[in-house]
Design a protein around this motif. Structure first.
Motif, PDB file in Angstrom:
ATOM      1  N   GLU A  98       0.853  -1.181   0.000  1.00  0.00           N
ATOM      2  CA  GLU A  98       0.000   0.000   0.000  1.00  0.00           C
ATOM      3  C   GLU A  98       0.889   1.231   0.000  1.00  0.00           C
ATOM      4  OE1 GLU A  98      -4.034  -1.458   2.321  1.00  0.00           O
ATOM      5  OE2 GLU A  98      -2.526  -0.289   3.404  1.00  0.00           O
ATOM      6  N   ILE A  99       0.365   2.275  -0.645  1.00  0.00           N
ATOM      7  CA  ILE A  99       1.104   3.531  -0.662  1.00  0.00           C
ATOM      8  C   ILE A  99       0.308   4.578   0.085  1.00  0.00           C
ATOM      9  CG2 ILE A  99       2.292   3.015  -2.830  1.00  0.00           C
ATOM     10  CD1 ILE A  99       0.339   4.900  -4.218  1.00  0.00           C
ATOM     11  N   CYS A 115      -4.706   5.011   2.296  1.00  0.00           N
ATOM     12  CA  CYS A 115      -3.765   3.900   2.022  1.00  0.00           C
ATOM     13  C   CYS A 115      -4.303   3.149   0.820  1.00  0.00           C
ATOM     14  CB  CYS A 115      -3.657   2.974   3.230  1.00  0.00           C
ATOM     15  SG  CYS A 115      -2.759   3.696   4.618  1.00  0.00           S
ATOM     16  N   ILE A 116      -3.703   3.338  -0.310  1.00  0.00           N
ATOM     17  CA  ILE A 116      -4.183   2.764  -1.565  1.00  0.00           C
ATOM     18  C   ILE A 116      -3.383   1.503  -1.853  1.00  0.00           C
ATOM     19  CG2 ILE A 116      -4.453   3.162  -4.035  1.00  0.00           C
ATOM     20  CD1 ILE A 116      -4.759   6.106  -3.438  1.00  0.00           C
ATOM     21  N   SER A 131      10.153   3.277  -0.520  1.00  0.00           N
ATOM     22  CA  SER A 131       9.732   4.415   0.291  1.00  0.00           C
ATOM     23  C   SER A 131       8.248   4.382   0.630  1.00  0.00           C
ATOM     24  CB  SER A 131      10.057   5.723  -0.448  1.00  0.00           C
ATOM     25  OG  SER A 131       9.302   5.810  -1.650  1.00  0.00           O
ATOM     26  N   GLY A 132       7.489   3.486  -0.056  1.00  0.00           N
ATOM     27  CA  GLY A 132       6.053   3.392   0.193  1.00  0.00           C
ATOM     28  C   GLY A 132       5.264   4.540  -0.380  1.00  0.00           C
ATOM     29  N   SER A 133       5.810   5.243  -1.372  1.00  0.00           N
ATOM     30  CA  SER A 133       5.116   6.400  -1.935  1.00  0.00           C
ATOM     31  C   SER A 133       4.648   6.187  -3.361  1.00  0.00           C
ATOM     32  CB  SER A 133       6.037   7.621  -1.899  1.00  0.00           C
ATOM     33  OG  SER A 133       7.217   7.366  -2.658  1.00  0.00           O
ATOM     34  N   ARG A 134       5.086   5.077  -4.000  1.00  0.00           N
ATOM     35  CA  ARG A 134       4.696   4.826  -5.384  1.00  0.00           C
ATOM     36  C   ARG A 134       4.440   3.345  -5.600  1.00  0.00           C
ATOM     37  NH1 ARG A 134       8.953   6.575  -9.484  1.00  0.00           N
ATOM     38  NH2 ARG A 134       7.262   5.963 -10.894  1.00  0.00           N
ATOM     39  N   CYS A 135       3.564   3.054  -6.574  1.00  0.00           N
ATOM     40  CA  CYS A 135       3.372   1.672  -7.018  1.00  0.00           C
ATOM     41  C   CYS A 135       4.236   1.452  -8.247  1.00  0.00           C
ATOM     42  CB  CYS A 135       1.895   1.420  -7.362  1.00  0.00           C
ATOM     43  SG  CYS A 135       0.801   1.391  -5.922  1.00  0.00           S
ATOM     44  N   VAL A 136       5.087   0.443  -8.170  1.00  0.00           N
ATOM     45  CA  VAL A 136       5.979   0.119  -9.283  1.00  0.00           C
ATOM     46  C   VAL A 136       5.823  -1.358  -9.618  1.00  0.00           C
ATOM     47  CG1 VAL A 136       7.641   1.927  -8.688  1.00  0.00           C
ATOM     48  CG2 VAL A 136       7.885  -0.353  -7.687  1.00  0.00           C
ATOM     49  N   ARG A 137       6.336  -1.756 -10.803  1.00  0.00           N
ATOM     50  CA  ARG A 137       6.244  -3.151 -11.216  1.00  0.00           C
ATOM     51  C   ARG A 137       7.098  -3.992 -10.291  1.00  0.00           C
ATOM     52  NH1 ARG A 137       4.629  -5.987 -15.739  1.00  0.00           N
ATOM     53  NH2 ARG A 137       5.797  -7.879 -16.254  1.00  0.00           N
ATOM     54  N   CYS A 138       6.521  -5.082  -9.838  1.00  0.00           N
ATOM     55  CA  CYS A 138       7.224  -5.917  -8.865  1.00  0.00           C
ATOM     56  C   CYS A 138       8.328  -6.726  -9.533  1.00  0.00           C
ATOM     57  CB  CYS A 138       6.249  -6.827  -8.122  1.00  0.00           C
ATOM     58  SG  CYS A 138       5.279  -7.911  -9.188  1.00  0.00           S
ATOM     59  N   GLU A 139       9.199  -7.321  -8.718  1.00  0.00           N
ATOM     60  CA  GLU A 139      10.369  -8.055  -9.197  1.00  0.00           C
ATOM     61  C   GLU A 139       9.918  -9.202 -10.093  1.00  0.00           C
ATOM     62  OE1 GLU A 139      13.961  -9.902  -9.787  1.00  0.00           O
ATOM     63  OE2 GLU A 139      12.331 -10.958  -8.779  1.00  0.00           O
ATOM     64  N   LYS A 140      10.678  -9.451 -11.161  1.00  0.00           N
ATOM     65  CA  LYS A 140      10.234 -10.377 -12.209  1.00  0.00           C
ATOM     66  C   LYS A 140      10.080 -11.809 -11.725  1.00  0.00           C
ATOM     67  CE  LYS A 140      14.883 -11.235 -14.070  1.00  0.00           C
ATOM     68  NZ  LYS A 140      15.723 -11.174 -15.282  1.00  0.00           N
ATOM     69  N   THR A 141      10.836 -12.209 -10.696  1.00  0.00           N
ATOM     70  CA  THR A 141      10.703 -13.589 -10.237  1.00  0.00           C
ATOM     71  C   THR A 141       9.341 -13.826  -9.588  1.00  0.00           C
ATOM     72  OG1 THR A 141      11.757 -13.002  -8.136  1.00  0.00           O
ATOM     73  CG2 THR A 141      13.192 -13.825  -9.882  1.00  0.00           C
ATOM     74  N   PHE A 142       8.780 -12.794  -8.963  1.00  0.00           N
ATOM     75  CA  PHE A 142       7.430 -12.927  -8.413  1.00  0.00           C
ATOM     76  C   PHE A 142       6.439 -13.202  -9.545  1.00  0.00           C
ATOM     77  CE2 PHE A 142       9.656 -10.892  -5.059  1.00  0.00           C
ATOM     78  CZ  PHE A 142       8.960 -11.110  -3.885  1.00  0.00           C
ATOM     79  N   ILE A 143       6.572 -12.452 -10.628  1.00  0.00           N
ATOM     80  CA  ILE A 143       5.652 -12.611 -11.755  1.00  0.00           C
ATOM     81  C   ILE A 143       5.817 -13.984 -12.381  1.00  0.00           C
ATOM     82  CG2 ILE A 143       4.997 -11.644 -13.996  1.00  0.00           C
ATOM     83  CD1 ILE A 143       6.098  -8.955 -12.998  1.00  0.00           C
ATOM     84  N   GLN A 144       7.077 -14.442 -12.568  1.00  0.00           N
ATOM     85  CA  GLN A 144       7.319 -15.732 -13.193  1.00  0.00           C
ATOM     86  C   GLN A 144       6.812 -16.890 -12.354  1.00  0.00           C
ATOM     87  OE1 GLN A 144      11.529 -15.679 -13.819  1.00  0.00           O
ATOM     88  NE2 GLN A 144      11.450 -14.355 -15.628  1.00  0.00           N
ATOM     89  N   VAL A 145       6.941 -16.761 -11.037  1.00  0.00           N
ATOM     90  CA  VAL A 145       6.600 -17.888 -10.160  1.00  0.00           C
ATOM     91  C   VAL A 145       5.122 -17.924  -9.801  1.00  0.00           C
ATOM     92  CG1 VAL A 145       6.982 -18.854  -7.857  1.00  0.00           C
ATOM     93  CG2 VAL A 145       8.931 -18.086  -9.224  1.00  0.00           C
ATOM     94  N   SER A 146       4.582 -16.756  -9.377  1.00  0.00           N
ATOM     95  CA  SER A 146       3.205 -16.764  -8.859  1.00  0.00           C
ATOM     96  C   SER A 146       2.225 -15.980  -9.715  1.00  0.00           C
ATOM     97  CB  SER A 146       3.204 -16.176  -7.436  1.00  0.00           C
ATOM     98  OG  SER A 146       3.614 -14.822  -7.474  1.00  0.00           O
TER      99      SER A 146
END
Length: 960
Positions: A98-99, A115-116, A131-146
């Motif tokens: 959440e940001i 808290c979005i 920093s908890g202030s922006r939503c960014v694309r998560c690490e690629k291994t998370f996407i590949q695995v789950s």
């Protein structure tokens, strides 16, 4: 001074309610409801208070937030309602992924923070940033695995990466680092965070950065190769072995695709092949238009996370931790120049300058045949290699070495426990870095083997960085295989040593003949050892001087590099030879002094009474006529002249020392002893000055000593003694003018005779008659001065019979006896009268002996055989008659300093060299050498004068 004194205060001393005022360099109090900021140089409002005004944190006004808006915005200026609670700083907090949103899109402050939740599903795959202030694309291994931004069970989350549970992950890594010198094993925060994830990413995804990071952690763990451990190196080896199918880089079998090159392999004997099988494909020369005197080292550098930083040339002091000028730092890589640098560095400076470790892969750059630049990998010998059962990186046996590639200067990262933001508990420092360059044997074109860099690390337990310090050093050395030179030296020492034994045996045989004894007793053995000590000293001297001049000429004068100087450790045998030569030569000099101070000498006065005088007889009261007394002053005069020439040398010792020192220190010959390729006599004061070579120091100083001594001998023999003054020849002339002969016995049955009998019959005369006699002699109006008629030979080597020696000793016994019953004289005579009569008896006996009066103790005169002159001994034994050998020179100088110049000169050279090698100071060596010469000259003069007085009955008071 007290008026300019200020108190010392640091930000850490200020506490929570004060800040550090940088303008006044003191702690200042914060205002109401305020506390020290994180940096310590300003104040901020306490939680629950907002800022009303602020002058960059130095003048802050705070106001309490209302109960319904107890939170404070991130910037600290406004109060806001926090739906999910507060942080320790009084700000709003949100859950994971959440940001925090405090303002609308147009910047209007919200009454209640939002808290979005970041959308982690496809296709957004977003998560909150650090920093908890922006939503960014998560690490690629998370996407590949789950297929989401969550790594839920049974998937495995490690090091910020997500892995499938059923994937073939590498073994569980051990996040400990061992500091063997301190006996400490600690869990590293860096390893705990990154080891497993780096190994997994390297293994599963061939992530280049992760593989480099894993290799760096292995290097930080001192390249441990334990087969039973899954530490960083164990994981690296696991991946290295398991990825053999992916291929190798640049045809190097130890360099896998995607992996860093850490090892050369663990086959026994591989190190010797790497270091000696292949030659570096370029040549080096010291002189000429195509000279190449720079080693172009270049390093690929990486940070701890595995990111490639840049290519770096080692010029500029990249590996030298000690500060110095750019010119001196760059001199480290001048080919042939031995470089040494060492200093102490405080731990606080190390922590400041090397907070993040940098890792280096070192190469040596060279120009290929097609103009393309190429790199040659430089192997690393890590002397702190850990957990290795098969290899020991110590000693000279290369077969036991394990060569590596990557190294670092300072590791202040792996020694951090629990929190990477805190200072390290232990740091590891490359305290000694040594680059060694080896010359290929029998090369004539300057070919070298691949250089080797040896690294020694020191573990430091950080306690008080301000007071702790570490000694560090950096060196570049050049060496070649000295075994052949050592063999040649041993052969020369063996051959010359054997010849010295034979020469000493001949000397001993000659000594036995001259002493009139044929029995081999303990004294004979002792004498042989003394002779052998002197001859062996000459052997050592010849070998060391030859060796020193060889290295001086061939190293400094070579164009293409074919020889390199021995290392300081390889000079130990040479220094030992010099020490042996000095010790043995000192023994020979002492033996020489003792021999010269115990000679038998007598002055034969040929003067006869002229007429008679009237003399009152004591106690009788009558006057009788008696022979006119002969003046003793001529004897005193000759004795004084003999006393003066005892320490005359063929050179001027003071000029010798000053001239050597002048050429060494003023002209600059001492610069030839530096371990660099330059043959210049001058050096720049701003440039790097190489260390001294002990072999070159000895070679330069010995060559100057010998050269100046030879020039002095030539000058004195050709010019000075011919046109100014020749004290030895003048002494012989003076004996003849004074009508006094000198009878010398240096051995029991051997000595020298100077025939000084005046051709005019008498010398005790007035000036007019003396001048008339000299004029007649100059005009050849009288007979010649020689012992034999019509000859000029005045000096002889004499070999007397045993009977003659016994008679001489019988008379001499009363000459030296002061008390006791007289055997030769009246028992009623006093001591002085006994000595006087004994002197007259000896004078009469020796003069009659020279005049062939005693037929049973007669002598013959003959020439020595050439071989007898060469060997310095006599073949014929004087059994019935003594033998007088014609002496073309002045061999009686053998009992003086003059005839032993070579022995004294070699002793001076060795004394000078020993002092210089011990102190590394030519000036001190020159001073002590001159003092030594004066001390020995004083001893020789003083004791020689006493011996002269006792043997000739000349009162010592008349010797001035």
């Amino acid at each position: 001074a007290r008026g300019f004194s200020v108190p010392l205060q640091r930000p850490a001393d200020c506490g929570a309610d004060r800040y550090f005022d940088s303008s006044r360099l003191v702690c200042a109090p914060c205002g109401a409801h305020q506390r020290q900021s994180t940096g310590g140089s300003s104040c901020v409002c306490e939680p629950g208070y907002r800022m009303v005004s602020s002058n960059d944190g130095f003048s802050v006004t705070c106001e309490k937030c209302p109960e319904n808006m107890s939170g404070v915005t991130q910037d600290g200026w406004n109060c806001i309602t926090c739906p999910k609670g507060l942080t320790s700083n009084g700000n709003c907090k949100c859950s994971n992924n959440e940001i925090l949103v405090e303002r609308s899109i147009d910047g209007i402050l919200l009454n209640e923070a939002l808290c979005i939740h970041c959308n982690g599903s496809e296709p957004s795959f977003s998560a909150s940033d650090a920093s908890g202030s922006r939503c960014v694309r998560c690490e690629k291994t998370f996407i590949q695995v789950s297929k989401s931004c969550d790594c839920n069970s049974p998937n495995i989350l490690t090091g910020g990466l997500c892995f499938l549970a059923h994937e073939g992950l590498p073994p569980k890594g051990v996040a400990t680092v061992r500091f063997a010198q301190l006996g400490i094993t600690l869990t590293s925060a860096w390893f705990l965070k990154n080891l497993q994830s780096s190994a997994s990413a390297c293994w599963l995804y061939s992530n280049l950065t992760a593989c480099q990071a894993l290799g760096n952690m292995c290097v930080m763990n001192m390249n441990s190769l334990s087969s039973s451990s899954t530490d960083a190196c164990g994981l690296f080896q696991y991946i290295f072995v398991s990825t053999a199918r992916v291929g190798i880089v640049h045809s190097i079998p130890y360099w896998r695709h995607n992996l860093p090159w850490l090892y050369y392999g663990d086959q026994p004997g591989l190190a010797s092949q790497v270091l000696e099988k292949n030659h570096f494909p370029t040549t080096f020369s010291f002189k000429g238009t195509d000279k190449d005197v720079k080693l172009k080292f270049i390093a690929a550098s990486f940070d701890a996370a595995g990111n490639f930083l840049k290519w770096q040339s080692l010029e500029g002091g990249i590996l030298q931790l000690c500060p110095d000028t750019q010119t001196k730092l760059n001199a480290a890589y001048a080919f042939g120049t031995t470089y040494q640098q060492s200093c102490k560095i405080s731990v606080s400076k190390i922590l400041l300058d090397f907070a993040n470790p940098v890792f280096y892969d070192l190469f040596l750059e060279y120009n290929g045949g097609n103009g393309q630049q190429h790199l040659w990998a430089v192997p690393v010998l890590n002397l702190n290699l850990q957990y290795n059962e098969k290899f020991v990186n110590e000693g000279s046996n290369m077969n036991n070495w394990l060569l590596t590639r990557r190294f670092f200067l300072v590791d202040a990262l792996s020694g951090k426990e629990n929190d990477l933001g805190k200072p390290p508990r232990v740091i590891r420092i490359a305290s000694k870095i040594a680059i060694s360059v080896r010359l290929v044997s029998h090369t004539q074109r300057g070919t070298i083997y691949p250089p080797l860099i040896t690294v020694t690390y020191t573990d430091v337990l950080v306690q008080n960085p301000e007071t702790q310090s570490v000694m560090v050093s950096f060196s570049v050395s050049y060496e070649m295989n000295q075994s052949e030179a050592q063999i040649q030296t041993d052969i020369a020492l063996g051959v010359l040593g054997g010849l010295a034994v034979l020469w000493s045996l001949l000397k001993t045989a000659g000594w036995k003949r001259r002493t009139g004894s044929s029995i081999i007793d303990l004294q004979t053995v002792f004498k042989f050892l003394l002779f052998y000590a002197g001859d062996l000293a000459n052997v050592f001297f010849i070998i060391t001087v030859g060796t020193g001049i060889y290295w001086l000429v061939f190293f400094k004068a070579q164009q293409f590099v074919s020889v390199l100087l021995p290392l300081p450790s390889q000079e130990e045998d040479f220094v030992t030879y010099i020490a042996c030569a000095f010790s043995l030569k000192a023994l020979q000099v002492l033996h020489l002094l003792v021999s010269q101070l115990t000679i038998d000498i007598f002055f034969i006065d040929w003067e006869r009474p002229k007429g008679k005088v009237l003399k009152a007889v004591e106690g009788e009261g009558v006057i009788k006529s008696a022979a006119a007394p002969v003046s003793i002053w001529r004897t005193y005069f000759i004795a004084n002249e003999w006393n003066e020439i005892q320490t005359v040398r063929k050179i001027n010792p003071l000029f010798q020392v000053l001239a050597v020192l002048f050429f060494l220190e003023v002209v600059g010959f001492s610069n030839l002893a530096l371990m660099d390729a330059s043959s210049s006599l001058t050096r720049s004061s701003e440039g790097y000055v190489a260390p001294w070579s002990r072999i070159l120091r000895f070679g330069v100083s010995a060559a100057l000593w010998v050269a100046i001594a030879i020039l002095q001998v030539i000058f004195f023999a050709v010019f000075y003694e011919r046109f100014v003054e020749d004290k030895i020849s003048q002494f012989v002339d003076l004996c003849c003018v004074s009508n006094i002969s000198v009878f010398l016995l240096s051995h029991n049955c051997f000595g020298y005779y100077i025939h000084g009998r005046s051709v005019h019959g008498h010398a005790d005369t007035n000036m007019e008659e003396m001048n008339m006699n000299l004029k007649r002699e100059a005009e050849n109006m009288c007979s010649q001065r020689g012992l034999l008629p019509n000859t000029d030979g005045q000096t002889f080597q004499i070999s007397i019979s045993r009977k003659m020696r016994l008679h001489y000793d019988w008379i001499h016994e009363t000459l030296t006896r002061k008390r006791g019953p007289a055997r030769l004289l009246d028992s009623s005579a006093n001591t002085f009268e006994q000595s006087t009569r004994a002197y007259n008896t000896m004078n009469k006996f020796l003069s009659s002996f020279i005049d062939h009066v005693h037929k049973e103790m007669d002598y013959i005169v003959k020439d020595k055989l050439p071989l007898e002159r060469i060997l310095g001994m006599e073949f014929m034994e004087p059994i019935e008659k003594s033998i007088f050998y014609n002496d073309e020179g002045h061999s009686f100088s053998d009992v003086l300093y003059y005839g032993n110049e070579t022995t004294l000169l070699i002793f001076d050279i060795l004394f000078f060299s020993v002092v210089d090698l011990a102190s590394q100071s030519f000036v001190l060596a020159a001073i002590l050498t001159y003092l030594q010469q004066e001390i020995f000259r004083f001893i020789r003069n003083t004791l020689g004068q006493k011996n002269l007085a006792s043997k000739t009955l000349v009162d010592e008071r008349f010797l001035i």
